[in-house]
Scaffold this active site. Sequence first.
Site, mmCIF file in Angstrom:
data_model
loop_
_atom_site.group_PDB
_atom_site.id
_atom_site.type_symbol
_atom_site.label_atom_id
_atom_site.label_comp_id
_atom_site.label_asym_id
_atom_site.label_seq_id
_atom_site.Cartn_x
_atom_site.Cartn_y
_atom_site.Cartn_z
ATOM 1 C CE1 TYR A 206 -5.057 7.110 -0.542
ATOM 2 C CE2 TYR A 206 -4.743 7.477 1.805
ATOM 3 C CZ TYR A 206 -4.952 6.614 0.741
ATOM 4 O OH TYR A 206 -5.045 5.266 0.967
ATOM 5 C CG HIS B 166 -4.459 -3.871 0.026
ATOM 6 N ND1 HIS B 166 -3.768 -3.427 -1.076
ATOM 7 C CD2 HIS B 166 -4.473 -2.838 0.904
ATOM 8 C CE1 HIS B 166 -3.388 -2.167 -0.882
ATOM 9 N NE2 HIS B 166 -3.801 -1.794 0.314
ATOM 10 C CG ASP C 134 -2.073 0.992 1.098
ATOM 11 O OD1 ASP C 134 -3.083 0.702 0.441
ATOM 12 O OD2 ASP C 134 -1.916 2.093 1.652
#
Length: 402
Positions: free
Chosen positions: A328, A380, A190
């Site tokens: 982000y 994930h 990630d």
Amino acid sequence: MTQTSATPPAADPNAVRPFRVEVPEADLAELRRRINATRWPERETVTDHSQGVPLATMEKLARYWATDYDWRKVEARLNAVPNFIIEIDDLDIHFIHVRSKHENALPLIVTHGWPGSVIEQLKIIEPLTNPTAHGGSASDAFHLVIPSMPGYGFSGKPTTTGWGPERIARAWITLMRRLGYKHFVAQGGDWGSVVTDLLGVQAPPELLGIHTNMPGAIPADINQASFAGAPAPSGLSDEERSTYEQLVFFYKHVYYALWMATRPQTMTGFADSPIGLATFLLDHDARSLELIARAFDGKTEGLTRDDVLDNVTLFWLTNTGVSSARLYWENKLAFFTPKGVSVPVAVSVFPDELYQTPRNWAERAYPKLMYYNKVAKGGHFAAWEQPELFVAELRAAFKTLR
């Protein structure tokens, strides 16, 4: 909230300060009160996950969280390993540091992602640092450094802009140097994979190689077309076409990332509602949501209810719903495209990851690809879900660099 303790800042800003997790009981009581006071929406109008996390899943989670869940268990697990704080670029960075008893162990820095934390890596610490007790040999040993990214977990929250993945990678180099390591390897998934790729771009002389379980290997034109939802380009192999379709599907459901990348402060409600925070953290991607939701349906494969709530509770207690999202906003890089890594690279492809990277794309993205393997199981959150398989991958991946 005061939930941690560290020795006061030392006169030497390079000092490494011991750290313990100590959450006041009043904070846990307040968490339970807020869970019980949740105002719920009505049930979704579909029978699948297409409208998000099902109401029934969240009601089961809330009942367990407010009654039987015990934060003290994971607090004890965290405090059972050495935790520290160090100041880098005027920001406190928390990290776990476990040295192997095997003197020739390979130093390894492991970086988590979102919505993750160092809790993701707790299951891999003992088998990586003490391999002779876990089916390996002394030659498989690692010294482990597991930091909390800025704005996450027990690390400090940046108060100014500029803490993007490039700066985090530079901070990790500083961290490893201050710990005295003359050489090391790095791993990430990630966000951790982006930071680790950037370590491979910055390529400090101490870095021997990297391992990623979310490779930045999607050709730029493929990435752009899949983001736009365009038909698959001509000339793709069956494997490449399958990966393309996985990317198209993911990009259709990546609104959480777009929200955080543009309006992180709008998530203020997640600092106020534990159920609001938990619902958002659970909805990372379709397959992960399935794997998490089944934990609250009594199925024991992969993650447990406690696994899920350990991580969510950490986000709540540290009030990092908004501060973690700002990464982000800071990021200016495409997640999945090649970054220009110049060091040796190992790639593990887990079947329930967002996409399965074809070997030829990995070879193109990483000119010094030294290891590539498709793993039988896992998604994930690979280290968290399938720690034994993950440990085996790291042992194999870095074998040639010892």
